[in-house]
Design a protein around this motif. Structure first.
Motif, PDB file in Angstrom:
ATOM      1  N   ASP A  32      41.467   9.976   9.471  1.00 48.27           N
ATOM      2  CA  ASP A  32      40.353   9.927   9.358  1.00 48.27           C
ATOM      3  C   ASP A  32      39.416   8.415   8.718  1.00 48.27           C
ATOM      4  O   ASP A  32      38.590   8.242   8.927  1.00 48.27           O
ATOM      5  CB  ASP A  32      39.244  11.329   8.432  1.00 48.27           C
ATOM      6  N   ALA A  33      39.963   8.442   7.082  1.00 48.38           N
ATOM      7  CA  ALA A  33      39.280   7.589   6.481  1.00 48.38           C
ATOM      8  C   ALA A  33      39.628   5.746   7.349  1.00 48.38           C
ATOM      9  O   ALA A  33      39.408   4.661   7.486  1.00 48.38           O
ATOM     10  CB  ALA A  33      39.588   7.480   5.023  1.00 48.38           C
ATOM     11  N   LEU A  34      40.898   6.628   7.332  1.00 45.36           N
ATOM     12  CA  LEU A  34      41.528   4.715   7.999  1.00 45.36           C
ATOM     13  C   LEU A  34      41.300   4.169   9.449  1.00 45.36           C
ATOM     14  O   LEU A  34      41.005   3.161   9.486  1.00 45.36           O
ATOM     15  CB  LEU A  34      42.821   4.638   8.829  1.00 45.36           C
ATOM     16  N   SER A  35      40.643   5.736  10.005  1.00 47.67           N
ATOM     17  CA  SER A  35      39.855   5.335  11.871  1.00 47.67           C
ATOM     18  C   SER A  35      38.561   4.638  11.492  1.00 47.67           C
ATOM     19  O   SER A  35      38.545   3.879  12.811  1.00 47.67           O
ATOM     20  CB  SER A  35      40.554   6.371  11.922  1.00 47.67           C
ATOM     21  N   SER A  36      37.598   4.965  10.612  1.00 50.53           N
ATOM     22  CA  SER A  36      36.533   4.788  10.272  1.00 50.53           C
ATOM     23  C   SER A  36      36.319   2.633   9.843  1.00 50.53           C
ATOM     24  O   SER A  36      36.004   2.515  10.572  1.00 50.53           O
ATOM     25  CB  SER A  36      36.115   4.994   9.011  1.00 50.53           C
ATOM     26  N   SER A  54      35.335  11.126  19.953  1.00 49.52           N
ATOM     27  CA  SER A  54      33.769  10.975  20.588  1.00 49.52           C
ATOM     28  C   SER A  54      34.403   8.869  20.075  1.00 49.52           C
ATOM     29  O   SER A  54      34.345   8.174  21.445  1.00 49.52           O
ATOM     30  CB  SER A  54      32.633  10.405  20.437  1.00 49.52           C
ATOM     31  N   ALA A  55      34.645   8.235  19.523  1.00 50.65           N
ATOM     32  CA  ALA A  55      35.080   6.760  19.064  1.00 50.65           C
ATOM     33  C   ALA A  55      35.870   6.433  19.820  1.00 50.65           C
ATOM     34  O   ALA A  55      36.273   5.403  20.332  1.00 50.65           O
ATOM     35  CB  ALA A  55      35.206   6.629  17.506  1.00 50.65           C
ATOM     36  N   GLY A  56      36.900   7.817  19.836  1.00 48.71           N
ATOM     37  CA  GLY A  56      38.651   7.072  20.226  1.00 48.71           C
ATOM     38  C   GLY A  56      37.921   7.591  21.833  1.00 48.71           C
ATOM     39  O   GLY A  56      38.942   6.499  22.427  1.00 48.71           O
ATOM     40  N   ALA A  61      51.413  16.779  11.773  1.00 49.18           N
ATOM     41  CA  ALA A  61      51.406  15.549  11.479  1.00 49.18           C
ATOM     42  C   ALA A  61      53.239  14.902  11.310  1.00 49.18           C
ATOM     43  O   ALA A  61      52.831  13.295  11.246  1.00 49.18           O
ATOM     44  CB  ALA A  61      51.868  16.169   9.620  1.00 49.18           C
ATOM     45  N   SER A  62      53.582  15.382  11.644  1.00 43.76           N
ATOM     46  CA  SER A  62      55.333  14.947  12.617  1.00 43.76           C
ATOM     47  C   SER A  62      54.714  13.823  13.780  1.00 43.76           C
ATOM     48  O   SER A  62      55.027  12.696  13.481  1.00 43.76           O
ATOM     49  CB  SER A  62      56.354  15.661  12.955  1.00 43.76           C
ATOM     50  N   ILE A  63      53.887  14.481  14.674  1.00 45.25           N
ATOM     51  CA  ILE A  63      53.694  14.024  15.576  1.00 45.25           C
ATOM     52  C   ILE A  63      52.642  12.483  15.251  1.00 45.25           C
ATOM     53  O   ILE A  63      52.472  11.890  16.070  1.00 45.25           O
ATOM     54  CB  ILE A  63      52.928  15.165  16.323  1.00 45.25           C
ATOM     55  N   LEU A  64      51.795  13.305  14.450  1.00 46.57           N
ATOM     56  CA  LEU A  64      50.222  12.147  14.185  1.00 46.57           C
ATOM     57  C   LEU A  64      50.765  11.129  13.194  1.00 46.57           C
ATOM     58  O   LEU A  64      50.039   9.890  13.333  1.00 46.57           O
ATOM     59  CB  LEU A  64      49.450  12.473  13.188  1.00 46.57           C
ATOM     60  N   ALA A  65      52.349  11.756  12.445  1.00 43.70           N
ATOM     61  CA  ALA A  65      52.320   9.911  11.586  1.00 43.70           C
ATOM     62  C   ALA A  65      52.690   8.830  12.453  1.00 43.70           C
ATOM     63  O   ALA A  65      51.798   7.622  12.185  1.00 43.70           O
ATOM     64  CB  ALA A  65      53.252  10.163  10.871  1.00 43.70           C
ATOM     65  N   TYR A  66      53.209   8.639  13.568  1.00 45.28           N
ATOM     66  CA  TYR A  66      53.576   7.530  14.749  1.00 45.28           C
ATOM     67  C   TYR A  66      52.274   6.339  15.044  1.00 45.28           C
ATOM     68  O   TYR A  66      52.241   5.456  14.864  1.00 45.28           O
ATOM     69  CB  TYR A  66      54.125   8.125  15.629  1.00 45.28           C
ATOM     70  N   PRO A  67      51.656   7.235  15.478  1.00 46.46           N
ATOM     71  CA  PRO A  67      50.475   6.250  15.779  1.00 46.46           C
ATOM     72  C   PRO A  67      49.356   6.177  14.511  1.00 46.46           C
ATOM     73  O   PRO A  67      49.025   5.057  14.631  1.00 46.46           O
ATOM     74  CB  PRO A  67      49.208   7.360  16.752  1.00 46.46           C
ATOM     75  N   VAL A  68      49.219   6.993  13.520  1.00 48.45           N
ATOM     76  CA  VAL A  68      48.956   6.288  12.269  1.00 48.45           C
ATOM     77  C   VAL A  68      49.412   5.113  11.975  1.00 48.45           C
ATOM     78  O   VAL A  68      48.914   4.127  11.737  1.00 48.45           O
ATOM     79  CB  VAL A  68      48.517   7.625  11.192  1.00 48.45           C
ATOM     80  N   ILE A 126      44.091   6.568  16.821  1.00 42.81           N
ATOM     81  CA  ILE A 126      44.011   7.306  15.229  1.00 42.81           C
ATOM     82  C   ILE A 126      42.562   7.445  15.423  1.00 42.81           C
ATOM     83  O   ILE A 126      42.291   8.716  14.519  1.00 42.81           O
ATOM     84  CB  ILE A 126      44.052   5.930  14.762  1.00 42.81           C
ATOM     85  N   LEU A 127      41.516   6.996  16.575  1.00 47.24           N
ATOM     86  CA  LEU A 127      40.230   7.080  16.137  1.00 47.24           C
ATOM     87  C   LEU A 127      40.047   9.172  17.060  1.00 47.24           C
ATOM     88  O   LEU A 127      39.706   9.665  16.144  1.00 47.24           O
ATOM     89  CB  LEU A 127      39.746   7.322  17.016  1.00 47.24           C
ATOM     90  N   ILE A 128      41.226   9.110  17.836  1.00 46.12           N
ATOM     91  CA  ILE A 128      41.162  10.595  18.359  1.00 46.12           C
ATOM     92  C   ILE A 128      41.812  12.378  17.046  1.00 46.12           C
ATOM     93  O   ILE A 128      41.666  12.711  16.839  1.00 46.12           O
ATOM     94  CB  ILE A 128      41.823  11.210  19.757  1.00 46.12           C
ATOM     95  N   LEU A 129      43.213  11.311  16.318  1.00 46.40           N
ATOM     96  CA  LEU A 129      43.550  11.896  15.947  1.00 46.40           C
ATOM     97  C   LEU A 129      43.484  11.316  14.423  1.00 46.40           C
ATOM     98  O   LEU A 129      43.540  12.611  13.660  1.00 46.40           O
ATOM     99  CB  LEU A 129      45.249  11.065  16.143  1.00 46.40           C
ATOM    100  N   ALA A 130      42.255  11.001  14.138  1.00 49.58           N
ATOM    101  CA  ALA A 130      41.551  10.865  13.147  1.00 49.58           C
ATOM    102  C   ALA A 130      40.511  12.218  12.766  1.00 49.58           C
ATOM    103  O   ALA A 130      40.776  12.651  11.481  1.00 49.58           O
ATOM    104  CB  ALA A 130      40.514   9.645  12.427  1.00 49.58           C
ATOM    105  N   ALA A 131      40.516  13.129  13.963  1.00 51.99           N
ATOM    106  CA  ALA A 131      40.336  14.786  13.445  1.00 51.99           C
ATOM    107  C   ALA A 131      41.076  15.663  13.201  1.00 51.99           C
ATOM    108  O   ALA A 131      40.367  16.802  12.284  1.00 51.99           O
ATOM    109  CB  ALA A 131      40.264  14.227  14.756  1.00 51.99           C
ATOM    110  N   ASN A 132      41.982  14.838  13.142  1.00 51.93           N
ATOM    111  CA  ASN A 132      43.397  15.786  11.647  1.00 51.93           C
ATOM    112  C   ASN A 132      42.421  15.992  10.766  1.00 51.93           C
ATOM    113  O   ASN A 132      43.148  17.081   9.926  1.00 51.93           O
ATOM    114  CB  ASN A 132      44.290  15.055  11.796  1.00 51.93           C
TER     115      ASN A 132
END
Length: 608
Positions: A36-40, A127-129, A167-174, A309-315
């Motif tokens: 979330d913070a990084l995507s901002s 929405s941003a993603g 987390a395992s799935i999200l780590a890659y796009p981040v 990351i904008l979409i997955l920042a929702a996580n």
């Protein structure tokens, strides 16, 4: 079928003793809690330019000192939340800090703000993603709401599968996003240093600007501070870390702050040097990437990772919302269902509610990120201010070793956060006024829920509740609609309880039906008393409940209990239920709210 679909979507159930396997290491935690913070970074710098452009493009050079101010606030928040992690190692963040140091009402304000903020986190991020995707493919712009809603459903299902799996799935796009932006910033700075970018594109720093004011600069600073949303998530989610949880959480927080500072300052600098002006359908990052690489593979790589990351920042919201809800539920301010772990050991009720409310917000705001960000940012800066102030009170009261330095850090963070909060209300009141409405309503709702739980607890406690009245026997009332196997089965059950105190009740709509049914009943069950209640207005419930009330009054005089046994046949297939009028269900629902009446359903299962 539904069970099989559930297993396919979220996986097999996990045992309670597998909870330790659902804890996060620092690498996965950085991805899932910092997204979330990084995507901002993708929209924070743009918010600064959107304010400055109201004066003129000449004012864009002010984005540099404003960004420096945002970095100072980031440093204060990182240092402050690091202190909160060690002071409150069981998590809870701003809610727990505010409640314990400032009182229950500040705590509820912080907790209520964060609950809403995490809903907005999901809505804003997705929405941003979606905006990033439609910037690359403008033909999809008209379908923003549908695309965003589908992404929310996907992330909700992903989180229902468990913390470690998501987390395992999200780590890659981040990490791909971080890599993409570092490449973009590095190549952009290299082009600037080698003279491939014309200095004429931007206004030199210090150029006088007509119409600029301190108020406008503070407004731009407040808007740019939206890039700091999500900083508090790690302190809320300490229980998700592997041991030693506080140490791992603190290291993750420092790593997040470092990455955020580098990426934010880099994008602001490139936007300034390239002379980027914000546009409604193309993001600032998209414009920088296009000017740096053109529309080639690297451009689409950056846009793709930014969208991801904008979409997955929702996580971040999905990680922090359920844990905050657990703390509020333990204090009896929201429903206890939020404390229940699901099949995959996550707090699934919180995850599902968060997903539903986020989709509602996206639909209401039509997926417009710029409409959501001010509300989102003010919702997080209120808890920022309260948590920092709470820590100030804590240090003054406890005065541990080195408390003066800690006090200075928290005082600085509280002061800047308060200024940002006030600036949001002063400059964007038309967009954030609803905070002044929903926060009092949420706090009122919290207290109503707490009052209900206290009343229930008081009434159920043996030491305070009324003594139970001895029951001498049962008067059984059996509503019947005909002479069938269902009635026969229920009647046999009734006889096993109280063979001599059974009253069968039949409610006919026509006099002819009344006489015919009485004749059939007397031949079939002559030993069971039948009462017919003619209903000229075709209501079953009204005459039945009136009769039950009469019997109950007489039964109470003899210390007898009135029990209503409701026959109900259960179709073999669930969809068959819609083919029947469900009278038994309506009667049972109505009688459950009548005092001193026990309602028992006797199911008769059909075989075909």
């Amino acid at each position: 079928m539904l069970s099989a679909l559930k297993r396919f979507l979220i996986g097999r159930p996990l045992k309670s003793n597998e909870l330790g396997e659902q804890k996060l290491n620092k690498t996965k935690a950085l991805a899932i809690l910092s997204s979330d913070a990084l995507s901002s970074v993708a929209y924070g710098p743009e918010q600064i330019l959107l304010v400055l452009v109201t004066v003129s493009a000449v004012a864009f050079w002010y984005s540099m000192p404003i960004a420096f101010g945002v970095l100072i606030l980031l440093l204060a928040l990182i240092l402050s939340y690091r202190q909160i992690i060690f002071a409150y190692p069981h998590g809870g963040g701003a809610y727990v800090v505010s409640k314990e140091n400032l009182g229950i009402y500040p705590g509820l304000i912080a907790g209520g703000s964060l609950l809403v903020d995490y809903i907005l986190t999901v809505a804003v991020s997705v929405s941003a993603g979606t905006d990033a995707i439609t910037s690359a493919f403008p033909s999809l712009h008209a379908h923003n709401v549908v695309i965003a809603s589908i992404f929310v459903l996907f992330i909700t299902i992903l989180n229902l599968r468990g913390v470690t799996e998501s987390a395992s799935i999200l780590a890659y796009p981040v990490y791909l996003f971080v890599l993409a932006l570092f490449i973009l910033i590095s190549v952009g700075i290299y082009n600037i240093l080698t003279g491939h970018v014309s200095p004429a594109l931007h206004t030199p720093i210090g150029t006088p600007v007509v119409g600029i004011s301190l108020f406008l600069l503070l407004r731009a600073f407040a808007s740019g501070s939206s890039a700091l949303t999500g900083v508090e998530a790690i302190s809320n989610a300490i229980p998700n870390f592997k041991n030693p949880a506080p140490n791992n959480a603190a290291k993750t927080l420092i790593a997040m702050g470092t990455l955020l500072a580098l990426l934010f300052s880099g994008i602001v600098y490139l936007a300034y040097y390239y002379g980027i002006s914000p546009r409604s359908e193309v993001t600032v990052v998209s414009q920088i990437a296009e000017q740096t690489f053109g529309r080639n593979f690297m451009y689409f790589f950056i846009q793709g990772t930014t969208a991801l990351i904008l979409i997955l920042a929702a996580n971040t919201g999905y990680s922090a919302f359920p844990l905050l809800a657990v703390n509020l539920a333990k204090d009896k301010f929201i429903p206890r269902m939020f404390t229940v772990r699901g099949d995959r050991l996550g707090y699934s009720n919180g995850i599902i509610i968060l997903g539903i409310l986020s989709i509602v917000l996206i639909i209401v705001f039509e997926g417009r990120t710029e409409q959501l960000i001010p509300l989102y940012a003010v919702g997080v800066f209120i808890p920022f201010t309260l948590s920092q102030t709470g820590m100030v009170v804590k240090w003054i009261r406890e005065r541990p070793k080195g408390w003066v330095a800690k006090l200075i850090i928290n005082t600085t963070g509280a002061g800047i956060s308060f200024i940002v909060t006030i600036m949001f209300f002063l400059t964007k009141f038309s967009q954030v006024w609803s905070v002044l409405v929903f926060l009092p309503l949420i706090i009122y709702l919290f207290h109503r829920i707490r009052k209900h739980y206290e009343a229930v607890s008081d009434q159920l406690r043996l030491a305070t509740c009324e003594p139970a009245v001895p029951i001498e026997g049962n008067v059984i009332i059996l509503p019947v609609a005909g002479i069938t196997h269902v009635v026969e089965y229920s009647l046999n059950y009734a006889k096993s309880l109280s063979p001599h105190q059974i009253i069968a009740v039949y409610v006919p709509f026509e006099r002819e039906d009344e006489a015919a049914f009485e004749e059939k009943w007397n031949k079939w069950q002559p030993d069971v008393r039948l009462v017919t209640l003619h209903s000229p207005y075709r209501s079953i419930i009204q005459p039945l409940t009136k009769f039950i009330d009469t019997v109950q009054r007489k039964a109470n005089e003899s210390s007898y209990q009135v029990t209503v046994i409701i026959p109900q046949f259960i179709p073999k297939k669930g969809w068959h239920n819609i083919l029947h009028n469900q009278s038994s269900l309506l009667i049972r629902t109505h009688l459950l709210y009548r005092r001193d009446v026990i309602v028992t359903t006797v199911p008769y299962h059909l075989k075909k």
